[in-house]
Design a protein around this motif. Sequence first.
Motif, PDB file in Angstrom:
ATOM      1  N   ASN A  97       0.936  -1.248   0.129  1.00  0.00           N
ATOM      2  CA  ASN A  97      -0.014   0.118  -0.023  1.00  0.00           C
ATOM      3  C   ASN A  97       0.864   1.127   0.097  1.00  0.00           C
ATOM      4  O   ASN A  97       1.174   1.831   1.006  1.00  0.00           O
ATOM      5  CB  ASN A  97      -1.004  -0.008   1.397  1.00  0.00           C
ATOM      6  N   CYS A  98       1.324   1.850  -1.159  1.00  0.00           N
ATOM      7  CA  CYS A  98       2.103   3.076  -1.203  1.00  0.00           C
ATOM      8  C   CYS A  98       1.022   4.157  -1.601  1.00  0.00           C
ATOM      9  O   CYS A  98       1.578   5.431  -1.900  1.00  0.00           O
ATOM     10  CB  CYS A  98       2.980   2.881  -2.465  1.00  0.00           C
ATOM     11  N   GLY A  99      -0.101   4.057  -1.357  1.00  0.00           N
ATOM     12  CA  GLY A  99      -0.987   5.222  -1.365  1.00  0.00           C
ATOM     13  C   GLY A  99      -1.206   5.877  -0.265  1.00  0.00           C
ATOM     14  O   GLY A  99      -0.462   5.760   0.845  1.00  0.00           O
ATOM     15  N   ALA A 100      -1.717   7.002  -0.083  1.00  0.00           N
ATOM     16  CA  ALA A 100      -2.054   7.692   1.259  1.00  0.00           C
ATOM     17  C   ALA A 100      -3.299   7.350   1.992  1.00  0.00           C
ATOM     18  O   ALA A 100      -3.458   7.962   3.351  1.00  0.00           O
ATOM     19  CB  ALA A 100      -2.436   9.250   0.702  1.00  0.00           C
ATOM     20  N   ASN A 101      -4.032   6.370   2.013  1.00  0.00           N
ATOM     21  CA  ASN A 101      -5.183   5.946   2.850  1.00  0.00           C
ATOM     22  C   ASN A 101      -4.953   4.466   3.163  1.00  0.00           C
ATOM     23  O   ASN A 101      -4.299   3.690   2.369  1.00  0.00           O
ATOM     24  CB  ASN A 101      -6.162   5.834   1.914  1.00  0.00           C
ATOM     25  N   ALA A 102      -5.329   4.206   4.252  1.00  0.00           N
ATOM     26  CA  ALA A 102      -5.365   2.879   4.696  1.00  0.00           C
ATOM     27  C   ALA A 102      -6.158   1.814   3.931  1.00  0.00           C
ATOM     28  O   ALA A 102      -7.216   2.123   3.282  1.00  0.00           O
ATOM     29  CB  ALA A 102      -5.898   2.743   6.203  1.00  0.00           C
ATOM     30  N   MET A 103      -5.836   0.689   3.920  1.00  0.00           N
ATOM     31  CA  MET A 103      -6.451  -0.388   3.166  1.00  0.00           C
ATOM     32  C   MET A 103      -6.715  -1.623   3.913  1.00  0.00           C
ATOM     33  O   MET A 103      -6.110  -1.870   5.089  1.00  0.00           O
ATOM     34  CB  MET A 103      -5.739  -0.943   1.994  1.00  0.00           C
ATOM     35  N   ALA A 104      -7.460  -2.496   3.437  1.00  0.00           N
ATOM     36  CA  ALA A 104      -7.759  -3.647   4.183  1.00  0.00           C
ATOM     37  C   ALA A 104      -7.876  -5.026   3.425  1.00  0.00           C
ATOM     38  O   ALA A 104      -8.563  -4.613   2.087  1.00  0.00           O
ATOM     39  CB  ALA A 104      -8.981  -3.586   5.188  1.00  0.00           C
ATOM     40  N   VAL A 105      -7.567  -6.147   3.881  1.00  0.00           N
ATOM     41  CA  VAL A 105      -7.840  -7.451   2.788  1.00  0.00           C
ATOM     42  C   VAL A 105      -8.618  -8.355   3.453  1.00  0.00           C
ATOM     43  O   VAL A 105      -8.367  -8.576   4.832  1.00  0.00           O
ATOM     44  CB  VAL A 105      -6.341  -7.844   2.443  1.00  0.00           C
ATOM     45  N   SER A 106      -9.437  -8.835   2.870  1.00  0.00           N
ATOM     46  CA  SER A 106     -10.145  -9.983   3.317  1.00  0.00           C
ATOM     47  C   SER A 106      -9.943 -11.239   2.449  1.00  0.00           C
ATOM     48  O   SER A 106      -9.964 -11.137   1.248  1.00  0.00           O
ATOM     49  CB  SER A 106     -11.804  -9.862   3.562  1.00  0.00           C
ATOM     50  N   GLY A 107     -10.097 -12.392   2.792  1.00  0.00           N
ATOM     51  CA  GLY A 107      -9.670 -13.728   2.087  1.00  0.00           C
ATOM     52  C   GLY A 107     -10.811 -14.533   2.313  1.00  0.00           C
ATOM     53  O   GLY A 107     -11.599 -14.510   3.445  1.00  0.00           O
ATOM     54  N   GLY A 108     -10.856 -15.503   1.471  1.00  0.00           N
ATOM     55  CA  GLY A 108     -11.857 -16.679   1.377  1.00  0.00           C
ATOM     56  C   GLY A 108     -11.334 -17.824   0.918  1.00  0.00           C
ATOM     57  O   GLY A 108     -10.261 -17.741   0.018  1.00  0.00           O
ATOM     58  N   TYR A 109     -11.913 -19.164   1.093  1.00  0.00           N
ATOM     59  CA  TYR A 109     -11.222 -20.370   0.711  1.00  0.00           C
ATOM     60  C   TYR A 109     -12.134 -21.413   0.762  1.00  0.00           C
ATOM     61  O   TYR A 109     -13.269 -21.254   1.639  1.00  0.00           O
ATOM     62  CB  TYR A 109     -10.004 -20.740   1.453  1.00  0.00           C
ATOM     63  N   LEU A 110     -12.166 -22.388   0.071  1.00  0.00           N
ATOM     64  CA  LEU A 110     -13.152 -23.860   0.060  1.00  0.00           C
ATOM     65  C   LEU A 110     -12.424 -24.607   0.838  1.00  0.00           C
ATOM     66  O   LEU A 110     -11.242 -25.251   0.329  1.00  0.00           O
ATOM     67  CB  LEU A 110     -13.272 -24.077  -1.648  1.00  0.00           C
ATOM     68  N   ASN A 111     -13.080 -25.174   1.692  1.00  0.00           N
ATOM     69  CA  ASN A 111     -12.426 -26.319   2.394  1.00  0.00           C
ATOM     70  C   ASN A 111     -12.810 -27.500   1.735  1.00  0.00           C
ATOM     71  O   ASN A 111     -13.888 -28.189   1.611  1.00  0.00           O
ATOM     72  CB  ASN A 111     -12.947 -26.427   3.861  1.00  0.00           C
ATOM     73  N   GLU A 112     -11.937 -28.194   1.036  1.00  0.00           N
ATOM     74  CA  GLU A 112     -12.160 -29.370   0.229  1.00  0.00           C
ATOM     75  C   GLU A 112     -12.476 -30.597   0.893  1.00  0.00           C
ATOM     76  O   GLU A 112     -13.035 -31.679   0.014  1.00  0.00           O
ATOM     77  CB  GLU A 112     -10.904 -29.543  -0.725  1.00  0.00           C
ATOM     78  N   THR A 113     -12.306 -30.564   2.175  1.00  0.00           N
ATOM     79  CA  THR A 113     -12.854 -31.876   2.746  1.00  0.00           C
ATOM     80  C   THR A 113     -14.170 -31.893   2.988  1.00  0.00           C
ATOM     81  O   THR A 113     -14.926 -33.063   2.882  1.00  0.00           O
ATOM     82  CB  THR A 113     -11.965 -31.824   4.077  1.00  0.00           C
ATOM     83  N   ASP A 114     -14.762 -30.803   3.464  1.00  0.00           N
ATOM     84  CA  ASP A 114     -16.203 -30.801   3.575  1.00  0.00           C
ATOM     85  C   ASP A 114     -17.069 -29.954   2.837  1.00  0.00           C
ATOM     86  O   ASP A 114     -18.323 -29.664   3.208  1.00  0.00           O
ATOM     87  CB  ASP A 114     -16.487 -30.538   5.197  1.00  0.00           C
ATOM     88  N   GLY A 115     -16.256 -29.269   1.802  1.00  0.00           N
ATOM     89  CA  GLY A 115     -17.048 -28.462   0.858  1.00  0.00           C
ATOM     90  C   GLY A 115     -17.458 -26.911   1.485  1.00  0.00           C
ATOM     91  O   GLY A 115     -18.504 -26.158   0.893  1.00  0.00           O
ATOM     92  N   THR A 116     -16.875 -26.644   2.597  1.00  0.00           N
ATOM     93  CA  THR A 116     -17.465 -25.162   3.417  1.00  0.00           C
ATOM     94  C   THR A 116     -16.681 -24.219   2.799  1.00  0.00           C
ATOM     95  O   THR A 116     -15.631 -24.345   2.437  1.00  0.00           O
ATOM     96  CB  THR A 116     -17.386 -25.320   4.924  1.00  0.00           C
ATOM     97  N   LEU A 117     -17.381 -23.260   2.157  1.00  0.00           N
ATOM     98  CA  LEU A 117     -16.708 -22.023   1.897  1.00  0.00           C
ATOM     99  C   LEU A 117     -16.580 -21.137   3.039  1.00  0.00           C
ATOM    100  O   LEU A 117     -17.612 -20.525   3.634  1.00  0.00           O
ATOM    101  CB  LEU A 117     -17.510 -21.413   0.654  1.00  0.00           C
TER     102      LEU A 117
END
Length: 170
Positions: A8-28
């Motif tokens: 983040n080389c800009g002047a404002n704060a940023m935020a990241v959120s992630g997601g994933y698929l649990n391949e064992t039980d199919g939960t997202l």
Amino acid sequence: SPKVALLNCGANAMAVSGGYLNETDGTLSTVGWFEVPAGTNSGGLPMPSDKFFVRIESEDPKTEADSDTLVVTFPDIPTRELCARVPGFNFNIGESADGVFVDALDGTAASVPANCEGDGDEMLTYYEIDASEFSNEGEFGVECDAAGCKIIEASEDNPVPVGFRECPDV
């Protein structure tokens, strides 16, 4: 392992959120938010699967309200709507294969509305990333500055992955 890195080389704060698929039980699952102040690097945020989801938001410079954010867009990457909470909230929401939402932090379905709308929960657009399409062991690297954000890949001509870069002196 696959990861997301935000410089983040800009002047404002940023935020990241992630997601994933649990391949064992199919939960997202969705998790977030990781705050990235102006002038800093998130480093490589690990993702537990080769196919994962990411959403990046920036504070809106036109307003002083913490709740006003701008979403970073990547036009050529497919998207998926996931149940999440707006920046500023810690969360881990799972969606089972049959569409039931569960708050993994408290282990109950009662705390997430069935339609994922209300009490801070809402369906948000995430970008679907396939780590095999990115260099440096699947790093999805994004560099942002005053002009905008772009995906950066390490290569022979550009050997330093985003997770290890610093903002240039201004």
